[in-house]
Motif scaffolding. Sequence first.
Motif, PDB file in Angstrom:
ATOM      1  N   UNK A 118      -4.382   1.106  14.992  1.00 42.10           N
ATOM      2  CA  UNK A 118      -5.718   0.769  14.528  1.00 42.10           C
ATOM      3  C   UNK A 118      -6.465   2.071  14.276  1.00 42.10           C
ATOM      4  N   UNK A 119      -7.333   2.100  13.250  1.00 44.41           N
ATOM      5  CA  UNK A 119      -8.145   3.308  13.065  1.00 44.41           C
ATOM      6  C   UNK A 119      -9.011   3.604  14.293  1.00 44.41           C
TER       7      UNK A 119
ATOM      8  N   UNK B   9      -4.633   3.992   4.596  1.00 45.84           N
ATOM      9  CA  UNK B   9      -4.067   3.328   3.421  1.00 45.84           C
ATOM     10  C   UNK B   9      -4.381   1.839   3.522  1.00 45.84           C
ATOM     11  N   UNK B  10      -4.220   1.137   2.411  1.00 40.77           N
ATOM     12  CA  UNK B  10      -4.369  -0.308   2.465  1.00 40.77           C
ATOM     13  C   UNK B  10      -5.327  -0.841   1.422  1.00 40.77           C
TER      14      UNK B  10
ATOM     15  N   UNK C 151     -12.016  -2.649   5.282  1.00 40.03           N
ATOM     16  CA  UNK C 151     -13.209  -2.896   6.110  1.00 40.03           C
ATOM     17  C   UNK C 151     -13.064  -2.346   7.524  1.00 40.03           C
ATOM     18  N   UNK C 152     -11.839  -2.339   8.052  1.00 39.05           N
ATOM     19  CA  UNK C 152     -11.604  -1.797   9.398  1.00 39.05           C
ATOM     20  C   UNK C 152     -11.885  -0.301   9.403  1.00 39.05           C
TER      21      UNK C 152
ATOM     22  N   UNK D 156      -8.946 -13.123   1.911  1.00 31.17           N
ATOM     23  CA  UNK D 156      -9.746 -13.426   3.099  1.00 31.17           C
ATOM     24  C   UNK D 156     -11.029 -12.590   3.065  1.00 31.17           C
ATOM     25  N   UNK D 157     -10.894 -11.358   2.574  1.00 36.22           N
ATOM     26  CA  UNK D 157     -12.045 -10.459   2.473  1.00 36.22           C
ATOM     27  C   UNK D 157     -12.780 -10.657   1.134  1.00 36.22           C
TER      28      UNK D 157
ATOM     29  N   UNK E   9       0.793  -1.235   0.000  1.00 33.88           N
ATOM     30  CA  UNK E   9       0.000   0.000   0.000  1.00 33.88           C
ATOM     31  C   UNK E   9       0.826   1.288   0.000  1.00 33.88           C
TER      32      UNK E   9
ATOM     33  N   UNK F 111     -15.751   0.171   9.280  1.00 31.13           N
ATOM     34  CA  UNK F 111     -16.431   0.011  10.574  1.00 31.13           C
ATOM     35  C   UNK F 111     -16.119   1.170  11.504  1.00 31.13           C
TER      36      UNK F 111
ATOM     37  N   UNK G 230      -0.677   4.863  10.259  1.00 28.20           N
ATOM     38  CA  UNK G 230       0.039   3.646  10.639  1.00 28.20           C
ATOM     39  C   UNK G 230       1.547   3.912  10.596  1.00 28.20           C
TER      40      UNK G 230
ATOM     41  N   UNK H 251     -17.596  -8.168   5.896  1.00 28.67           N
ATOM     42  CA  UNK H 251     -16.615  -7.131   5.551  1.00 28.67           C
ATOM     43  C   UNK H 251     -16.967  -6.497   4.204  1.00 28.67           C
TER      44      UNK H 251
ATOM     45  N   UNK I 296      -4.149 -12.455   2.220  1.00 31.41           N
ATOM     46  CA  UNK I 296      -5.050 -11.841   3.198  1.00 31.41           C
ATOM     47  C   UNK I 296      -6.112 -10.963   2.537  1.00 31.41           C
TER      48      UNK I 296
ATOM     49  N   UNK J 249      -7.839  -5.833   2.647  1.00 27.86           N
ATOM     50  CA  UNK J 249      -7.609  -6.387   3.978  1.00 27.86           C
ATOM     51  C   UNK J 249      -7.894  -5.333   5.041  1.00 27.86           C
ATOM     52  N   UNK J 250      -7.498  -4.103   4.768  1.00 26.67           N
ATOM     53  CA  UNK J 250      -7.524  -3.038   5.760  1.00 26.67           C
ATOM     54  C   UNK J 250      -8.765  -2.153   5.647  1.00 26.67           C
TER      55      UNK J 250
END
Lengths: 95, 383
Positions: free
Chosen positions: B119-120, B140-141, B147-148, B199-200, B65, B151, B91, B261, B196, B144-145
């Motif tokens: 973490x956000x 950024x991301x 969805x965080x 994964x999403x 990223x 939320x 980050x 996600x 990863x 994988x990142x």
Amino acid sequence: MCLAIPGQIVEFHADQPLLARVDVGGVRRNVNVGLLEEQLEVNDWILIHVGFALSKISEREAHDQLQMLKAMGEDELAMEEVRGYTFAEESVAVT
Amino acid sequence: MKYVDEFRDPVLIGNVAREIRNTVDPARTYRIMEVCGGHTHSIYRHGLRDVLPANIELVHGPGCPVCVLPTGRVDDGLSIARHPGTILTCFGDMMRVPGTQGTPLELKAQGADIRMVYSPLDALRLAQENPDKNVCFFAIGFETTAPSTALTILRAQALGLRNFTIFSNHVTIVPAMRAILDSPDMRLDGFVGPGHVATITGCRPYEFIAAEYRKPVVVSGFEPLDILEGILMIVRQLHAGETKVENQYRRIVPFEGNPAALRALAQVFVLRPFFEWRGLGFISQSALAIRPELAAFDAEVQFELPGVRVTDPKAAQCGEVLKGVLKPAQCKLFGKECNPERPVGALMVSSEGACAAHYRYAARAQEQEHEQELEVSRGASGA
């Protein structure tokens, strides 16, 4: 960047259903489990990324994932990250 | 292969490596791109290049990223920190990424309130604790990142926060893979797909690569054994003349991804018509903007950003390296003006960047070999 850290759920909070208290190598922090649909229970293992559970995994997989972080030289970084999660700490009794 | 010895399956790794050597056709070459920066790091870290036959070439992909973030966006993010009463959070990976006027770390040293978070949600907490400040998270991301971040925005909305924004630089990997496949100077035979991210997203978004471009995609894990197995599966597909998406990382990646996600992403983000990727140029539908109805949390709406496009320093060849046209060491600045202590390009910043990984693991080894050769030749010539 896409560091995924295995942790074991030790506790849920009745008043905060989206948070679970998770043990990662002896460090306990709250992790957001809002991205998981499946039923979670205490002692379940999850894969954590930037404070959120990405997926539920088996104990064996958690162990393998930890080994991989060590082999990649990223285990210290992972612990640093988990120690760094400070959200919602004030609302939960320190264990 | 010194690092693999530390690993848990040296015998299995040896078996798969042998199987690859026995399977490859010596008369052809195999150009395989590992899409994810985590794979790049693992390949260098474990010396996997050394166990593969010479006719398998690994091309490092765009899945890092910070590496694909254009300098203009770094400048935009840092301009937020210059607003009075603002806390900019990001980050750790971002802290050393150079903008036109320095890195976040350097700007912080000059007095800007820039803080590293893990973490956000930690940025959100800062906003709750500092109601008199505006807190912005430089997001950024890849999938994988993202969805965080999604939320976190929904949580900020639920809390009714008015002092929290996100500067979204989230990108999606699939359009970048299509751009690479459409690039005339790219000749790839297959992809080690991102672990990863899948994964999403699940595996379906990669099916067009097998169907339209006739290239194998094997979503793979990050252990040396995973990556080697992924490569073997790609080679076998190529020999069988069939192309499909396979999932080597089944123990972690569900074929359909993470539906919750994906829903969160759809709820919070819309695709931008286009977005600039460092080295790859403008790619349509490749990045995530915050939905207009959540504009209160969108730093691009709440702050006036310079939005100036910045071209890379002419001598730096990040673009060519990102596309795999050049190897890291073939860039003119590699290891000289551009090094991990003072990176010129972002590929040298992150441990997942091809240049940083090459510098750390491969270039050192080559330098040592070169020095040894020099000593031997000096000895032979009596000098």
